[in-house]
Structure formats: structure tokens, C-alpha cells
Design an enzyme around this catalytic site. Structure first.
Site, PDB file in Angstrom:
ATOM      1  CE  LYS A  79       0.304   0.547  11.588  1.00 29.86           C
ATOM      2  NZ  LYS A  79       0.542  -0.876  11.227  1.00 29.86           N
ATOM      3  CB  SER A 154       4.076  -0.663   9.450  1.00 28.69           C
ATOM      4  OG  SER A 154       2.888  -1.293   9.851  1.00 28.69           O
ATOM      5  CB  SER A 178       2.890  -4.187  11.014  1.00 29.90           C
ATOM      6  OG  SER A 178       3.570  -3.983   9.806  1.00 29.90           O
TER       7      SER A 178
END
Lengths: 476, 100
Positions: A79, A154, A178
Site C-alpha cells: 500500500k 482504503s 481498510s
């Protein structure tokens, strides 16, 4: 979509260690898959093909030298809120565009030590604020199962990367769901560890009392192996648990005979009927496997969403004060320093980040602090007490991960509150600091993946993974 | 529950948060933030004054390392990422007002 035929991370690493396949060969296979579909899906903010080839060659040398690398040659996606030395790290925000961190996050160093090969930095909602990746400054990621729908967020890029076979494993961060919510929407395994179980050194902060780094994988065993590779105490993170996390891989096959499973009403109420049907199926499968399944309740969890959307923005408003155009990232000049600050932040942050900064600033401001932030902290105590009571009777809790399957682009982006409701079942674990995992459990509406969620008390990772593995076995 | 969030409140908060906002943004943010705060009315209304607040899920306090010199980030590498530098320092616009 048919899932790309790809070996598990465990199998890949074993074949590389045994010399049956080279790490270079494995990474080329994944880069080819990325080349074929990345322009459609946009899982990555930054693809690291050259670095990945060089890293794979070094892994092959280490294998040849006899190193027993647990993740030998396994392609991993990160990420883009995890710092990578010299490699752009943006948090999908204009305010950090072009920034190259001067250090690696601890989890990145640990992956490299374990022989993993980083293939790229994945897209996210800006600063991890969102549930669809639509808040990325660089455009959304598309769901590999249906590109007209969101991948969740996310950590949507990491979930999509694993689902599309771009990487065998990925890391995300989970502040209110997330990791777990995009894992559910993309049909992969996603897990949030116990708070303090995985180092956050080099994770760019969103809400510091909630953030945790965790694994994405296509199987429960792969997620367990990845967690063991990244977990453990880190003296560079002052919130790191001194003793680290208990091991999870060894107990995976132990089964669930006698394990007490509570189906938590508040982690199901309001979810779509297709999702509900899969949670019921999961509960039935665990009962068939010998678990004792009963109804459970977390009465205060109904206030979790409201409490979270006061606490997380409050902490974010403080953490994001550092983006001021002075030390790194974007600067928009002004006549004096205040004008430089306000112009830089107005130009650099997207709408959702601005909303949360203002909401948090308001919740912390004079006259409102106790009514909002203080009350939310007391609700947090109530939720922790609910969990403590539930875990007197149960070893794990079961519920839905997300209330719906993957939704179409634009369905919730105009109404922030409706987007926030995507996290209603995942937030309680963050407020309590407990571990939780989303396991793909069949499909719902439009043949889209559904995830079921297993929750355990702090440091309950061994039983959490045992139950998750039993769920996975029940599907085969 | 207190008065609904006003446009002036949002303008004030944007100032505190060092965010320049347009008139159009002020209108939109006022509506959206008020909706979120309306949703939070359930929390605001709870009678839980006797419940202690939780700021953090871990009981760790005062985590300190030994007071010994260890390597730190390279200054030139860090400064290379800054928008403006001068003489080994971060350069910023004028901080104080003009002399009277």
C-alpha cells in the site's frame, strides 16, 4: 471473472527454495499479468518492475547460497502509505506527489529479509480515508471481478492486486476496516492484527490509536505466513507490543472442535440479505466442523460508527498538520507563512481529507471537545467492555465484513455518510485494538464475492486463524 | 444536542486547520459535516459521564529507548526532499510582520 491460475505464496516460496523455479521467473510471470490488465484496473500508483527484477535476482543468489527464506521469490504489493526508501510514496495525495522517503518501513525491511520481492506501490483512498479508492488523487482502482465496481478501500489497490494475480501477497493498513472491507469486496483474505502486533514504523499515520498494518493473501495460510514475516516487536515503534504476536501457522490445521463461536447480532444487522445468507452458511459450516455456535451481542457497537467518525478525524487532524509545505511534498507559495500553509494544504488535499481534518478540528475545539471527542472515547470504553463480556462466553465472534457486495462507482461518493456506513461492521475491532480477519465465503448478488468476518480478543490470532482456516476448508 | 453546525463554524474551523476554502466549498462542507454530526447525535446524547474515556487500546506508558547515540537519517538526503532549503536548513516565507 476467473481467478488467474497462480500458485499460493507458500507453494511459490517452496518451489523457489527447492530450485524448481527461479525468483526471476516468478516475478516475470507476475509482471506479465500486470502488463496485461493494469491499464484497466489501476491497482498501482507506482510499478517497480526494474527494482523487482533486481530484487528477484538477489533472492536467487541468496537461495543458491543456502538461505532458507520463508517468502523466497514471492511477489508482494505494498500500500502506498508504507515508506520505501528512494521510491515514491504518495498516500494517493497531491501533497506528497514525488516524495521519496529517506527510509524503509520496518515491514518492508522484514519482507525483504524474508526473500519477498516488492513489485509496486498500490493505490488507496487519499491518506487511507475512504472505502472505495474513489478518493485517490490519481484515479480509482477497479474491482477485478467487475471493473464497473469499486474494489473497496482504503487498501483497494492491494486487494485488487492480489485478486488479479498481480502479486501473490500484499500489505495494507486498517484504521476502520481498510484491509478487511476491500478484501471482502475483492474476494481475498485480509486481516487486521492486534493493535501493536505489527510495527508501524514507516506507516504514514492516519489515526494513531487505530492504525494497524496487516496482510492480504489469496489463502488463509498465505496470510498467516505473511503475518509471521512482518510481525513481532520493533523498538522503533513505541506502540509495539513487547512480546510480539503468538505464532499462527502451526495451529492452522487444528480444526474448531469445541471452539465457541458467537454470531454477533450487531455485526449482521442491516446487511444485505445475500451477505446475510453467507454469514449463516459460515456459522452452519463451523457448527458442522464441531464448533459450538450461538448468538452473541455487542450492544454498544451500534454507537461504534459515530464514535469512530469523531475519534479518527480528531487524530487525523493532528497527524496531518505535518503537511505544511516546509519539509517535504507540495508547497504553494504565499506572502507569509500562514498564507503558504493554507494555500499548500488547500491545493494538496482532496475533499474527503479536508472534510475529515475539519470534522476532527471541530470535535477537538473549545466548547465541543467533551460533547464529541470525550463522549466518543467513553463509547470506546463501552465497546471494549462489551467485547470483554462476550469473550467470557466465546472464543471468537462471527459477522459480516461489509454490509454489501462491491458497489458501482459513484454510488456513495456524493454522500460521505453513506460511504462511512461501509465500515460499520469492521470499526469495533479497531476501537478495541483487537484482531479480525475477512475470509472470502462464496458469492452474493451478481456473483460478486462476499467476505465473512471472524473477530478475536487481543493476541487471539491463533484461534482467529484456526477458525478462518476451517471456514476456508468448508468451501472445498 | 447543540445548534446545528453553521457556515461560520466551518469557516472558523478551516482557519484553525490552515485550509483555504472557497465559498462553494464552505457551502458544501457545511452541509456534509452537519450531516455527519447529526449522525453522531446518538453518541452526544448518551448519559455516560461516569464511564472513563479510552484514548488508546494498549496500557503501555513512557516507552523510552536507552539514551545512547544511534545513526539517524542523512541530513542531505532529508533536505533533498524539501521544497526550499538554505545553508542546511528548511527555508520558509516571512514569519513575522513588517516592522512598524
Amino acid at each position: 471473472m476467473t481467478t488467474p491460475a497462480t500458485a499460493t505464496a507458500v507453494a511459490l516460496a517452496a518451489s523457489v527454495r527447492a530450485g524448481e523455479r527461479s525468483a526471476v521467473e516468478v516475478v516475470e510471470e507476475h509482471l506479465a499479468r500486470i502488463a496485461a490488465r493494469e491499464s484497466e484496473l489501476h491497482a498501482f500508483n507506482h510499478l517497480m518492475a526494474g527494482d523487482a527484477r533486481a530484487a528477484a535476482a538477489r533472492v536467487d543468489e541468496r537461495v543458491a547460497a543456502g538461505e532458507g527464506l520463508p517468502l523466497a521469490g514471492v511477489p508482494v504489493a505494498l500500500k502506498d502509505n508504507l515508506c520505501t526508501r528512494g521510491v515514491p510514496t504518495t498516500c494517493s495525495s497531491r501533497i506528497l506527489e514525488g516524495w521519496r522517503p529517506p527510509y524503509d518501513a520496518t515491514v518492508v525491511s522484514r519482507l525483504q529479509r524474508a526473500g519477498a520481492v516488492v513489485v509496486g506501490k498500490t493505490n488507496l483512498d487519499e491518506f487511507a480515508m475512504g472505502s472505495s479508492t474513489e478518493n485517490s488523487a490519481f484515479g480509482p482502482t477497479r474491482n477485478p471481478h467487475d471493473p464497473s465496481r469499486v474494489p473497496g478501500g482504503s487498501s483497494g489497490g492491494s486487494a485488487a492486486a492480489v485478486a488479479a494475480g498481480f502479486a501473490s501477497l500484499a500489505l495494507g493498513s486498517d484504521t476502520g476496516g481498510s484491509i478487511r472491507q476491500p478484501a471482502a469486496l475483492c474476494g481475498v483474505v485480509g486481516m487486521k492484527p492486534t493493535y501493536g502486533g505489527v510495527s508501524r514504523y514507516g506507516l504514514i499515520a492516519f489515526a494513531s490509536s487505530l492504525d494497524q498494518v496487516g496482510p492480504f493473501a489469496s489463502t488463509v495460510e498465505d496470510a498467516a505466513v505473511l503475518l509471521e514475516a512482518i510481525g513481532g516487536h520493533d523498538p522503533r515503534d513505541s506502540t509495539s507490543i513487547p512480546g510480539g504476536l503468538p505464532g499462527v501457522v502451526d495451529g492452522l490445521a487444528a480444526g474448531v472442535e469445541g471452539v465457541r463461536v458467537g454470531v454477533a447480532r450487531e455485526l449482521i444487522d442491516g446487511c444485505d440479505t445475500d451477505v446475510r445468507a453467507r454469514v449463516d452458511a459460515a456459522a452452519a459450516a463451523l457448527a458442522d466442523a464441531g464448533a459450538k455456535v450461538e448468538d452473541a451481542s455487542l450492544p454498544s457497537a451500534v454507537h461504534g460508527l459515530s464514535a469512530y467518525y469523531l475519534i479518527a478525524p480528531a487524530e487525523a487532524s493532528s497527524n496531518l498538520a505535518r503537511y505544511d509545505g516546509v519539509r517535504y511534498g507540495l508547497r504553494v507559495d504565499g506572502d507569509d507563512i500562514t498564507e503558504m500553509y493554507t494555500r499548500t494544504r488547500a491545493a494538496g488535499f482532496g475533499a474527503e481529507v479536508k472534510r475529515r481534518i475539519m470534522l476532527g478540528t471541530y470535535a477537538l475545539s473549545a466548547g465541543y471537545y467533551d460533547a464529541y471527542y470525550g463522549q466518543a472515547q467513553r463509547v470506546r470504553t463501552l465497546i471494549i467492555r462489551d467485547f470483554e463480556r462476550a469473550y467470557e462466553s466465546f472464543d471468537v465472534l462471527l459477522g459480516a465484513t461489509a454490509p454489501t457486495v462491491a458497489f458501482p462507482f459513484g454510488a456513495k461518493s456524493e454522500n460521505p455518510l453513506s460511504m462511512y456506513l461501509s465500515d460499520v461492521f469492521t470499526i469495533p475491532s479497531n476501537l478495541a485494538g483487537h484482531p479480525a480477519i475477512s475470509v472470502p465465503y462464496g458469492t452474493g448478488a451478481d456473483e460478486l464475492p462476499v467476505g465473512v468476518q471472524v473477530l478475536a480478543p487481543a493476541l487471539g490470532e491463533p484461534v482467529l486463524f484456526r477458525v478462518a482456516a476451517a471456514l476456508e476448508r468448508s468451501l472445498t | 444536542m447543540g445548534a446545528r453546525l453553521s457556515r461560520d463554524d466551518v469557516a472558523h474551523v478551516a482557519g484553525l486547520a490552515r485550509l483555504a476554502v472557497t465559498d462553494e466549498e464552505l457551502d458544501r462542507f457545511t452541509e456534509q459535516l452537519a450531516a455527519v454530526l447529526d449522525h453522531a447525535a446518538d453518541v452526544e446524547a448518551l448519559d455516560i459521564a461516569d464511564v472513563p474515556p479510552t484514548a488508546h487500546p494498549l496500557p503501555l506508558v513512557n516507552v523510552l529507548r536507552d539514551d545512547v547515540v544511534t545513526p539517524c537519517l542523512d541530513r542531505d538526503e532529508v533536505l533533498a526532499q524539501a521544497p526550499a532549503i538554505e545553508a542546511g536548513m528548511f527555508r520558509v516565507p516571512r514569519i513575522l510582520g513588517e516592522a512598524p
